[in-house]
Scaffold this motif. Sequence first.
Motif, PDB file in Angstrom:
ATOM      1  N   THR A 104     -43.656   2.913 -28.163  1.00 48.11           N
ATOM      2  CA  THR A 104     -42.365   3.008 -28.654  1.00 48.11           C
ATOM      3  C   THR A 104     -40.929   2.255 -28.547  1.00 48.11           C
ATOM      4  O   THR A 104     -40.030   2.116 -28.577  1.00 48.11           O
ATOM      5  CB  THR A 104     -42.426   4.189 -28.442  1.00 48.11           C
ATOM      6  N   ASP A 105     -41.086   1.011 -27.432  1.00 47.49           N
ATOM      7  CA  ASP A 105     -40.282   0.198 -26.944  1.00 47.49           C
ATOM      8  C   ASP A 105     -41.192  -1.414 -26.532  1.00 47.49           C
ATOM      9  O   ASP A 105     -42.314  -1.499 -27.104  1.00 47.49           O
ATOM     10  CB  ASP A 105     -39.982   1.022 -25.719  1.00 47.49           C
ATOM     11  N   GLY A 106     -40.817  -2.149 -26.756  1.00 42.43           N
ATOM     12  CA  GLY A 106     -40.409  -3.691 -26.402  1.00 42.43           C
ATOM     13  C   GLY A 106     -40.894  -4.545 -27.677  1.00 42.43           C
ATOM     14  O   GLY A 106     -40.705  -3.688 -28.478  1.00 42.43           O
ATOM     15  N   GLN A 107     -41.088  -5.193 -27.326  1.00 43.00           N
ATOM     16  CA  GLN A 107     -40.924  -6.013 -29.413  1.00 43.00           C
ATOM     17  C   GLN A 107     -42.574  -5.918 -29.851  1.00 43.00           C
ATOM     18  O   GLN A 107     -42.503  -6.861 -30.850  1.00 43.00           O
ATOM     19  CB  GLN A 107     -41.397  -7.481 -28.112  1.00 43.00           C
ATOM     20  N   HIS A 108     -43.409  -5.388 -29.385  1.00 36.71           N
ATOM     21  CA  HIS A 108     -44.500  -4.590 -30.305  1.00 36.71           C
ATOM     22  C   HIS A 108     -44.341  -2.942 -30.116  1.00 36.71           C
ATOM     23  O   HIS A 108     -45.461  -2.697 -30.273  1.00 36.71           O
ATOM     24  CB  HIS A 108     -45.528  -5.018 -28.864  1.00 36.71           C
ATOM     25  N   ASN A 109     -42.973  -2.533 -31.013  1.00 42.17           N
ATOM     26  CA  ASN A 109     -42.571  -1.345 -30.753  1.00 42.17           C
ATOM     27  C   ASN A 109     -43.484  -1.337 -32.066  1.00 42.17           C
ATOM     28  O   ASN A 109     -43.815  -2.299 -33.134  1.00 42.17           O
ATOM     29  CB  ASN A 109     -41.655  -1.435 -30.976  1.00 42.17           C
ATOM     30  N   ASN A 110     -43.755   0.296 -32.380  1.00 41.52           N
ATOM     31  CA  ASN A 110     -44.524   0.570 -33.736  1.00 41.52           C
ATOM     32  C   ASN A 110     -46.622  -0.315 -33.632  1.00 41.52           C
ATOM     33  O   ASN A 110     -46.541  -1.048 -34.517  1.00 41.52           O
ATOM     34  CB  ASN A 110     -43.955   0.763 -35.137  1.00 41.52           C
ATOM     35  N   SER A 111     -46.682  -0.814 -32.649  1.00 40.70           N
ATOM     36  CA  SER A 111     -48.008  -1.479 -33.118  1.00 40.70           C
ATOM     37  C   SER A 111     -48.966  -0.665 -31.989  1.00 40.70           C
ATOM     38  O   SER A 111     -48.641   0.494 -31.527  1.00 40.70           O
ATOM     39  CB  SER A 111     -47.942  -2.545 -32.632  1.00 40.70           C
ATOM     40  N   ILE A 112     -50.380  -1.206 -31.794  1.00 38.42           N
ATOM     41  CA  ILE A 112     -51.366  -0.113 -31.231  1.00 38.42           C
ATOM     42  C   ILE A 112     -51.609  -2.053 -29.651  1.00 38.42           C
ATOM     43  O   ILE A 112     -52.247  -2.359 -30.956  1.00 38.42           O
ATOM     44  CB  ILE A 112     -51.926   0.379 -31.132  1.00 38.42           C
ATOM     45  N   ASN A 113     -52.143  -1.044 -28.604  1.00 42.45           N
ATOM     46  CA  ASN A 113     -52.097  -2.610 -27.424  1.00 42.45           C
ATOM     47  C   ASN A 113     -52.982  -2.374 -27.074  1.00 42.45           C
ATOM     48  O   ASN A 113     -54.281  -1.953 -26.436  1.00 42.45           O
ATOM     49  CB  ASN A 113     -51.516  -2.800 -26.137  1.00 42.45           C
ATOM     50  N   LEU A 114     -54.390  -2.673 -28.505  1.00 43.19           N
ATOM     51  CA  LEU A 114     -55.724  -3.019 -28.038  1.00 43.19           C
ATOM     52  C   LEU A 114     -56.263  -2.964 -26.967  1.00 43.19           C
ATOM     53  O   LEU A 114     -57.587  -2.522 -26.410  1.00 43.19           O
ATOM     54  CB  LEU A 114     -56.725  -3.648 -29.364  1.00 43.19           C
ATOM     55  N   LYS A 115     -56.082  -3.901 -25.932  1.00 43.41           N
ATOM     56  CA  LYS A 115     -56.652  -4.252 -25.339  1.00 43.41           C
ATOM     57  C   LYS A 115     -56.363  -3.103 -23.592  1.00 43.41           C
ATOM     58  O   LYS A 115     -57.686  -2.021 -23.410  1.00 43.41           O
ATOM     59  CB  LYS A 115     -55.711  -5.345 -24.237  1.00 43.41           C
ATOM     60  N   ARG A 116     -54.722  -2.624 -24.315  1.00 41.62           N
ATOM     61  CA  ARG A 116     -54.062  -0.999 -22.505  1.00 41.62           C
ATOM     62  C   ARG A 116     -54.957  -0.334 -22.982  1.00 41.62           C
ATOM     63  O   ARG A 116     -55.414   0.713 -22.483  1.00 41.62           O
ATOM     64  CB  ARG A 116     -52.823  -1.436 -22.383  1.00 41.62           C
ATOM     65  N   ARG A 117     -54.982   0.237 -24.286  1.00 43.13           N
ATOM     66  CA  ARG A 117     -55.366   1.269 -25.076  1.00 43.13           C
ATOM     67  C   ARG A 117     -56.418   1.678 -25.166  1.00 43.13           C
ATOM     68  O   ARG A 117     -57.279   2.845 -25.617  1.00 43.13           O
ATOM     69  CB  ARG A 117     -54.473   1.917 -25.659  1.00 43.13           C
ATOM     70  N   GLY A 118     -57.253   0.445 -25.892  1.00 47.65           N
ATOM     71  CA  GLY A 118     -58.879   0.525 -26.514  1.00 47.65           C
ATOM     72  C   GLY A 118     -59.852  -0.263 -25.522  1.00 47.65           C
ATOM     73  O   GLY A 118     -60.893   1.130 -24.658  1.00 47.65           O
ATOM     74  N   SER A 119     -60.078  -1.548 -25.581  1.00 48.57           N
ATOM     75  CA  SER A 119     -60.989  -1.982 -24.570  1.00 48.57           C
ATOM     76  C   SER A 119     -60.608  -1.882 -22.783  1.00 48.57           C
ATOM     77  O   SER A 119     -61.998  -1.750 -22.375  1.00 48.57           O
ATOM     78  CB  SER A 119     -60.927  -3.792 -24.869  1.00 48.57           C
ATOM     79  N   ALA A 120     -59.479  -1.910 -22.625  1.00 52.61           N
ATOM     80  CA  ALA A 120     -59.407  -1.278 -20.932  1.00 52.61           C
ATOM     81  C   ALA A 120     -60.452  -0.131 -20.483  1.00 52.61           C
ATOM     82  O   ALA A 120     -60.765   0.389 -19.407  1.00 52.61           O
ATOM     83  CB  ALA A 120     -58.692  -1.780 -20.701  1.00 52.61           C
ATOM     84  N   PRO A 121     -59.508   0.918 -20.876  1.00 49.46           N
ATOM     85  CA  PRO A 121     -59.652   2.253 -20.240  1.00 49.46           C
ATOM     86  C   PRO A 121     -61.691   2.362 -20.371  1.00 49.46           C
ATOM     87  O   PRO A 121     -62.482   3.089 -19.800  1.00 49.46           O
ATOM     88  CB  PRO A 121     -59.535   3.251 -21.479  1.00 49.46           C
TER      89      PRO A 121
END
Length: 633
Positions: free
Chosen positions: A509-526
Amino acid sequence: MEIEQLEVQAFIRQFEPFEKLSEEQLEEVASQISISYYRADSDIFRYGDPISDLYMVRSGSVEIFRRNGELYNRLGEGELFGQMGLLMNKKVRLPARAIEDTLVYLIPDQLFYDLCEQSDQFADFVELEDRRRLRQVVSNQNNGNDLMSSRVSVLLNRPLVTIDVHATIREAAQKMTEAVCSSMLVEHVDGADKVYDYQPQIEHNIVGIVTDSDLRMRVLAQGRDLDSPIGSVMSQELVTIDSQQFVFEALMTMLRYNLQHLPVLSKRKPLGIIDMMDIIRYESQSSLFIVSGIFAKNSIDELAALSDDVKDCFVRMVNEDANSRMIGSAMAVIGRSFKQRLLELAEKELGPPPIPYCFLALGSMARDEQLIVTDQDNALVLDNRFDEHVHGDYFAKLADFVCQGLARCGYPLCKGNIMASNPQWRMSLNRWQQCFSEWIAHPTPRSLLDSNIFFDLDGVWGKTEWADQLRLQIQRQARRSPSFLACMARNALNRTPPLGFFKDFVMETDGQHNNSINLKRRGSAPLVDLIRVHALSLGITEQNSFDRLNAIDEANILPKGRASDLRDALEFISMVRIRHQASDIEFAQEPDNNIEPEALSAFEQRHLKDAFQIVSNAQKYLKFRYQTTKVHG
């Protein structure tokens, strides 16, 4: 409605998944269908062809093949094919051929996508269901690549050739000439009189290997007496591979250690030797041979010029249907090779090191899970005689040379400053051991974050056995420290998959990647984090997440089937991330880890939600298994 459309509608409503569509939907399908005819024994489409229609057999029969030519399925009247290509980048994944004269209905891609969106039953039929859907698409991905599915044994096409360690160089050269081979194993026939060290994991007293290059460099170039024993010029530090490992693993091993020849074992006994040309002949399209170019470069400028080649290599592997394990290992091998060559150049410029050292790779490179979007995580382990006043300047310059060189070669400096150029991460072996012991005995928020990085470590240069010692220490101490494991588990729950209450995607909800999913931080890293906790609790020696999952599965600490689910989830999330990065490169954009769900196909969105749900369930189990505790500090 015209009579032809009525006939089409009457035909398709007999078969799944059309039988569950509404009359309006059936009418729409019938109005847009076109017909194509294929003669017997003619190709309908080939692997890699663009595809823009779903195919349905009207009459005749069709054979579907895997990429390697193996028969996958036979289809008859009313059966569908081509859906995998439509769902995966609109390129044919499974080639098709008409067995007899065949008529097919062609359903346009946009109508196919609309039906997947409008009808869960239709989507479930073409995608399979829940975990089974995810498992099928992962299985199809792996089965498409010969390097990943073929065993090393298929490369053995020459008989084993050996010679006694006491034989002369002349006799060895004659035997190699007679056998028409470029290498052979050296054995110590008289086991009671061992004068050469040999590898304890190998039976039959194999003590080394001799190759054409050994004879050239160690005999001819040095004017060595041909009557000297072959043991005096052989290579003693053997790297081997088991015959049941994959061709891909053999390739990675040879690239990692810069080898041209690799002995093959079966039940600890030698079967023969494979060389790089065996693999090239077997898989002529492999894109991984950039490594040899790295070791031929003589300056940072020359190495930096290879950065575009690395990106091209990454994209080619994606387009050739390599899976995440292959791509992650290949990128890690390339990254290690840059480090190794930079260290060679650093020592050439600075002179020999005043004391021994080990250069560590950390994080994804150590796990063989590195992708094209990465920064550098590294550290230095120094001999226990290290004295900052005496040796500090040399190792500061060496670390700076390597870290700045890596930045030039496409590996950005670590924003968290986890690099050997930071004096904090240049320590003696004793100090590293004390540090790790402190982290495990008295975890703090800071040390837990560091543990996630430093507890995946690999020695890439110098006294690499020190890295093995540190890993062994971590394994022994962590598994006996339930409070530390509980803290690591709690830390692993900080990053959750991006699913809302109704299983919708939760966006940044913020920063240059608003309205996207960080697949490393929210996917593979967990996923990597929770797998690491289980591995530490069991004292597992493997570092790669897939290898860890195999060991965890064998230990039976997870509910039945959960390890396989995690493996599929990690593969799918990683491949979506990988394809996104490859697409960015192809469109001359800076690759990143942030995807916009609307840019994904309905197929990818559904499977991504399946994968995230598996991660969420695994995190709940992690919380249950390792009861949380307070963290110091």
